[in-house]
Design a protein around this motif. Structure first.
Motif, PDB file in Angstrom:
ATOM      1  N   THR A  83       0.867  -1.168   0.130  1.00 51.79           N
ATOM      2  CA  THR A  83       0.063  -0.187  -0.075  1.00 51.79           C
ATOM      3  C   THR A  83       0.799   1.442   0.133  1.00 51.79           C
ATOM      4  O   THR A  83       0.596   2.207  -0.674  1.00 51.79           O
ATOM      5  CB  THR A  83      -0.934   0.107   1.436  1.00 51.79           C
ATOM      6  N   LEU A  84       1.662   1.588   0.827  1.00 52.48           N
ATOM      7  CA  LEU A  84       2.520   2.526   0.868  1.00 52.48           C
ATOM      8  C   LEU A  84       3.613   2.718  -0.245  1.00 52.48           C
ATOM      9  O   LEU A  84       3.816   4.092  -0.389  1.00 52.48           O
ATOM     10  CB  LEU A  84       3.406   2.826   2.200  1.00 52.48           C
ATOM     11  N   ALA A  85       3.825   1.978  -0.900  1.00 55.10           N
ATOM     12  CA  ALA A  85       4.837   2.128  -2.205  1.00 55.10           C
ATOM     13  C   ALA A  85       3.752   2.493  -3.264  1.00 55.10           C
ATOM     14  O   ALA A  85       4.617   2.974  -4.528  1.00 55.10           O
ATOM     15  CB  ALA A  85       5.292   0.640  -2.634  1.00 55.10           C
ATOM     16  N   GLN A  86       2.678   2.597  -3.221  1.00 57.60           N
ATOM     17  CA  GLN A  86       1.427   2.887  -4.447  1.00 57.60           C
ATOM     18  C   GLN A  86       1.703   4.515  -4.707  1.00 57.60           C
ATOM     19  O   GLN A  86       2.143   5.299  -3.579  1.00 57.60           O
ATOM     20  CB  GLN A  86       0.391   2.248  -4.124  1.00 57.60           C
ATOM     21  N   PHE A  87       1.125   5.004  -5.636  1.00 55.86           N
ATOM     22  CA  PHE A  87       1.195   6.327  -5.872  1.00 55.86           C
ATOM     23  C   PHE A  87      -0.366   6.809  -6.001  1.00 55.86           C
ATOM     24  O   PHE A  87      -1.272   5.908  -6.244  1.00 55.86           O
ATOM     25  CB  PHE A  87       1.780   6.740  -7.283  1.00 55.86           C
ATOM     26  N   PHE A  88      -0.412   8.292  -5.931  1.00 52.89           N
ATOM     27  CA  PHE A  88      -1.873   8.590  -5.580  1.00 52.89           C
ATOM     28  C   PHE A  88      -2.165   8.893  -7.252  1.00 52.89           C
ATOM     29  O   PHE A  88      -1.598   9.861  -7.799  1.00 52.89           O
ATOM     30  CB  PHE A  88      -1.769   9.998  -4.932  1.00 52.89           C
ATOM     31  N   HIS A  89      -3.268   8.281  -7.477  1.00 56.62           N
ATOM     32  CA  HIS A  89      -3.707   8.200  -8.877  1.00 56.62           C
ATOM     33  C   HIS A  89      -4.884   9.239  -9.288  1.00 56.62           C
ATOM     34  O   HIS A  89      -4.997   9.588 -10.464  1.00 56.62           O
ATOM     35  CB  HIS A  89      -3.907   6.859  -9.230  1.00 56.62           C
ATOM     36  N   HIS A  90      -5.904   9.140  -8.335  1.00 55.55           N
ATOM     37  CA  HIS A  90      -7.075   9.956  -8.463  1.00 55.55           C
ATOM     38  C   HIS A  90      -7.404  10.722  -7.375  1.00 55.55           C
ATOM     39  O   HIS A  90      -7.012  10.239  -6.332  1.00 55.55           O
ATOM     40  CB  HIS A  90      -8.237   9.043  -8.684  1.00 55.55           C
ATOM     41  N   SER A 110      15.681   1.951  -2.505  1.00 61.11           N
ATOM     42  CA  SER A 110      14.977   0.898  -1.688  1.00 61.11           C
ATOM     43  C   SER A 110      13.649   1.237  -1.851  1.00 61.11           C
ATOM     44  O   SER A 110      12.500   0.200  -1.523  1.00 61.11           O
ATOM     45  CB  SER A 110      15.441   0.874  -0.365  1.00 61.11           C
ATOM     46  N   TYR A 111      13.211   2.532  -1.953  1.00 64.29           N
ATOM     47  CA  TYR A 111      11.828   3.141  -2.160  1.00 64.29           C
ATOM     48  C   TYR A 111      11.290   3.711  -3.340  1.00 64.29           C
ATOM     49  O   TYR A 111      12.064   4.659  -3.495  1.00 64.29           O
ATOM     50  CB  TYR A 111      11.603   3.853  -0.699  1.00 64.29           C
ATOM     51  N   TYR A 112      10.547   3.179  -3.984  1.00 71.69           N
ATOM     52  CA  TYR A 112      10.084   4.010  -5.403  1.00 71.69           C
ATOM     53  C   TYR A 112       9.752   5.287  -5.258  1.00 71.69           C
ATOM     54  O   TYR A 112       9.219   5.665  -3.968  1.00 71.69           O
ATOM     55  CB  TYR A 112       8.856   3.300  -5.952  1.00 71.69           C
ATOM     56  N   VAL A 113      10.207   6.116  -6.092  1.00 72.22           N
ATOM     57  CA  VAL A 113       9.946   7.669  -5.988  1.00 72.22           C
ATOM     58  C   VAL A 113       8.789   7.898  -7.227  1.00 72.22           C
ATOM     59  O   VAL A 113       8.894   7.238  -8.421  1.00 72.22           O
ATOM     60  CB  VAL A 113      11.217   8.359  -6.367  1.00 72.22           C
ATOM     61  N   HIS A 114       7.748   8.687  -6.832  1.00 75.38           N
ATOM     62  CA  HIS A 114       6.881   9.176  -7.876  1.00 75.38           C
ATOM     63  C   HIS A 114       6.826  10.671  -7.856  1.00 75.38           C
ATOM     64  O   HIS A 114       7.303  11.215  -6.950  1.00 75.38           O
ATOM     65  CB  HIS A 114       5.301   8.819  -7.378  1.00 75.38           C
ATOM     66  N   TRP A 115       6.294  11.276  -9.214  1.00 79.52           N
ATOM     67  CA  TRP A 115       6.629  12.361  -9.531  1.00 79.52           C
ATOM     68  C   TRP A 115       5.072  13.079  -9.972  1.00 79.52           C
ATOM     69  O   TRP A 115       4.570  12.192 -10.933  1.00 79.52           O
ATOM     70  CB  TRP A 115       7.493  12.851 -10.629  1.00 79.52           C
ATOM     71  N   ILE A 156       5.309  10.807 -13.194  1.00 79.07           N
ATOM     72  CA  ILE A 156       6.184   9.378 -13.409  1.00 79.07           C
ATOM     73  C   ILE A 156       5.935   8.743 -12.118  1.00 79.07           C
ATOM     74  O   ILE A 156       5.553   9.054 -11.076  1.00 79.07           O
ATOM     75  CB  ILE A 156       7.757   9.721 -13.131  1.00 79.07           C
ATOM     76  N   TYR A 157       5.895   7.252 -12.115  1.00 77.69           N
ATOM     77  CA  TYR A 157       5.705   6.399 -11.051  1.00 77.69           C
ATOM     78  C   TYR A 157       6.753   5.319 -10.871  1.00 77.69           C
ATOM     79  O   TYR A 157       7.280   5.125 -12.219  1.00 77.69           O
ATOM     80  CB  TYR A 157       4.178   5.799 -11.073  1.00 77.69           C
ATOM     81  N   ASP A 158       6.937   4.752  -9.759  1.00 76.93           N
ATOM     82  CA  ASP A 158       8.063   3.535  -9.730  1.00 76.93           C
ATOM     83  C   ASP A 158       9.241   4.085 -10.261  1.00 76.93           C
ATOM     84  O   ASP A 158       9.989   3.453 -11.121  1.00 76.93           O
ATOM     85  CB  ASP A 158       7.364   2.388 -10.336  1.00 76.93           C
ATOM     86  N   ASP A 159       9.807   5.107  -9.857  1.00 80.76           N
ATOM     87  CA  ASP A 159      11.228   5.823 -10.288  1.00 80.76           C
ATOM     88  C   ASP A 159      11.176   6.414 -11.690  1.00 80.76           C
ATOM     89  O   ASP A 159      11.730   7.198 -11.962  1.00 80.76           O
ATOM     90  CB  ASP A 159      12.123   4.759 -10.127  1.00 80.76           C
ATOM     91  N   ASP A 178       4.138  23.140 -19.395  1.00 86.08           N
ATOM     92  CA  ASP A 178       5.121  22.619 -18.385  1.00 86.08           C
ATOM     93  C   ASP A 178       5.051  23.332 -17.130  1.00 86.08           C
ATOM     94  O   ASP A 178       5.661  22.795 -16.247  1.00 86.08           O
ATOM     95  CB  ASP A 178       6.335  21.914 -18.955  1.00 86.08           C
ATOM     96  N   GLU A 179       4.716  24.549 -17.032  1.00 83.65           N
ATOM     97  CA  GLU A 179       4.787  25.372 -16.131  1.00 83.65           C
ATOM     98  C   GLU A 179       3.852  24.949 -15.235  1.00 83.65           C
ATOM     99  O   GLU A 179       2.670  25.160 -15.379  1.00 83.65           O
ATOM    100  CB  GLU A 179       4.677  26.929 -16.689  1.00 83.65           C
ATOM    101  N   ALA A 180       4.434  24.709 -13.907  1.00 79.09           N
ATOM    102  CA  ALA A 180       3.677  24.203 -12.831  1.00 79.09           C
ATOM    103  C   ALA A 180       4.459  23.927 -11.545  1.00 79.09           C
ATOM    104  O   ALA A 180       5.931  24.179 -11.781  1.00 79.09           O
ATOM    105  CB  ALA A 180       3.168  22.535 -13.294  1.00 79.09           C
ATOM    106  N   ASP A 181       3.810  23.421 -10.499  1.00 76.40           N
ATOM    107  CA  ASP A 181       4.370  22.647  -9.399  1.00 76.40           C
ATOM    108  C   ASP A 181       4.834  21.374  -9.417  1.00 76.40           C
ATOM    109  O   ASP A 181       3.771  20.835 -10.067  1.00 76.40           O
ATOM    110  CB  ASP A 181       3.886  23.148  -7.994  1.00 76.40           C
ATOM    111  N   TYR A 182       6.032  20.788  -9.142  1.00 72.81           N
ATOM    112  CA  TYR A 182       6.358  19.195  -9.293  1.00 72.81           C
ATOM    113  C   TYR A 182       6.787  19.126  -7.694  1.00 72.81           C
ATOM    114  O   TYR A 182       7.551  19.534  -7.473  1.00 72.81           O
ATOM    115  CB  TYR A 182       7.485  19.180 -10.323  1.00 72.81           C
ATOM    116  N   TYR A 183       6.168  17.837  -7.759  1.00 75.26           N
ATOM    117  CA  TYR A 183       6.485  17.168  -6.270  1.00 75.26           C
ATOM    118  C   TYR A 183       6.998  15.804  -6.406  1.00 75.26           C
ATOM    119  O   TYR A 183       6.382  14.957  -7.376  1.00 75.26           O
ATOM    120  CB  TYR A 183       5.240  17.013  -5.437  1.00 75.26           C
TER     121      TYR A 183
END
Lengths: 125, 110
Positions: A107-114, B31-36, B49-52, B85-90
């Motif tokens: 769960t915590l590895a997932q991304f916010f999709h909607h 060790s922990y996926y990064v999402h954007w 971007i999801y999962d790196d 593309d002008e926006a905030d990115y997290y």
């Protein structure tokens, strides 16, 4: 189409309580983790709390631990956030978010999709 | 708990390339996926971007991402910059207890 509709926000005094609700539709509710993410207007995002698909596991930001409780009602396709002992710094727009899995299902590895449009919580005397 | 640190803002001209960094202060970035996420003014965040390094359908291949283990940093690169593309990115990642967002980077297209 996924729809997330939040309600329950409003003005509350410091130390007070509110319960937020998020009515979900357009997907199999029991298969997805759900979260509450807050954002002070003009500021950044903060993940507040997450609940696993079954409701068995819950997670909280340190800033709300012991004060907020997340839960879900599968019969109503609704996720809740019970907020107690509210503080001025809890003032924000609270968004309900549906998680999605990529290569892992934890769960915590997932991304916010909607995301829902959010409900404004203002804590002020 | 860990933190993710992003630059407050970056700016570049249309057609150029910008790279946004996201540095993790505790725990390995690998060790922990990064999402954007991209958040345009007045809009909800959307995943770019999801999962790196995975792009959701509909996100143009101008968006790419990587991780650098040596600096414990994830990076989002936007090439062929457009005014849209002008926006905030997290950036966002997790550990065993929490999901955490970076502070956000405002991208300005000059």
């Amino acid at each position: 189409e996924v729809q997330l509709l939040e309600s329950g926000g409003g003005l509350v005094q410091p130390g007070g309580s509110l319960r937020l609700s998020c009515a979900a539709s357009g997907f199999t509710f029991s298969s997805y983790g759900m979260s509450w993410v807050r954002q002070v207007p003009g500021k950044g995002l903060e993940s507040v709390s997450t609940v696993s698909p079954s409701g068995e596991y819950t997670f909280y930001a340190d800033s709300v631990k012991g004060r907020f409780t997340i839960s879900r009602d599968m019969s109503k396709n609704t996720v809740y956030l019970q907020m107690n002992s509210l503080r001025a710094e809890d003032t924000a727009v609270y968004h309900c978010a549906k998680l999605a899995s990529g290569r892992v299902t934890a769960t915590l590895a997932q991304f916010f999709h909607h995301w829902g449009q959010g409900t404004l919580v203002t804590v002020s005397s | 708990n860990f933190m993710l640190t992003q630059p407050h803002s970056v700016s570049e001209s249309p057609g150029k390339t910008v790279t946004i960094s996201c540095t993790r202060n505790s725990g390995s970035i690998a060790s922990y996926y990064v999402h954007w996420y991209q958040q345009r003014p007045g809009s909800l965040p959307t995943t770019v971007i999801y999962d790196d390094n995975q792009r959701p359908s509909g996100v143009p291949d101008r968006f790419s991402a990587s991780i650098d283990i040596s600096s414990n940093t994830a990076s989002l690169t936007i090439s062929g910059l457009k005014t849209e593309d002008e926006a905030d990115y997290y950036c966002q990642s997790f550990d065993s207890n929490n999901q955490v967002f970076g502070g956000g980077t405002k991208v300005t297209v000059l």
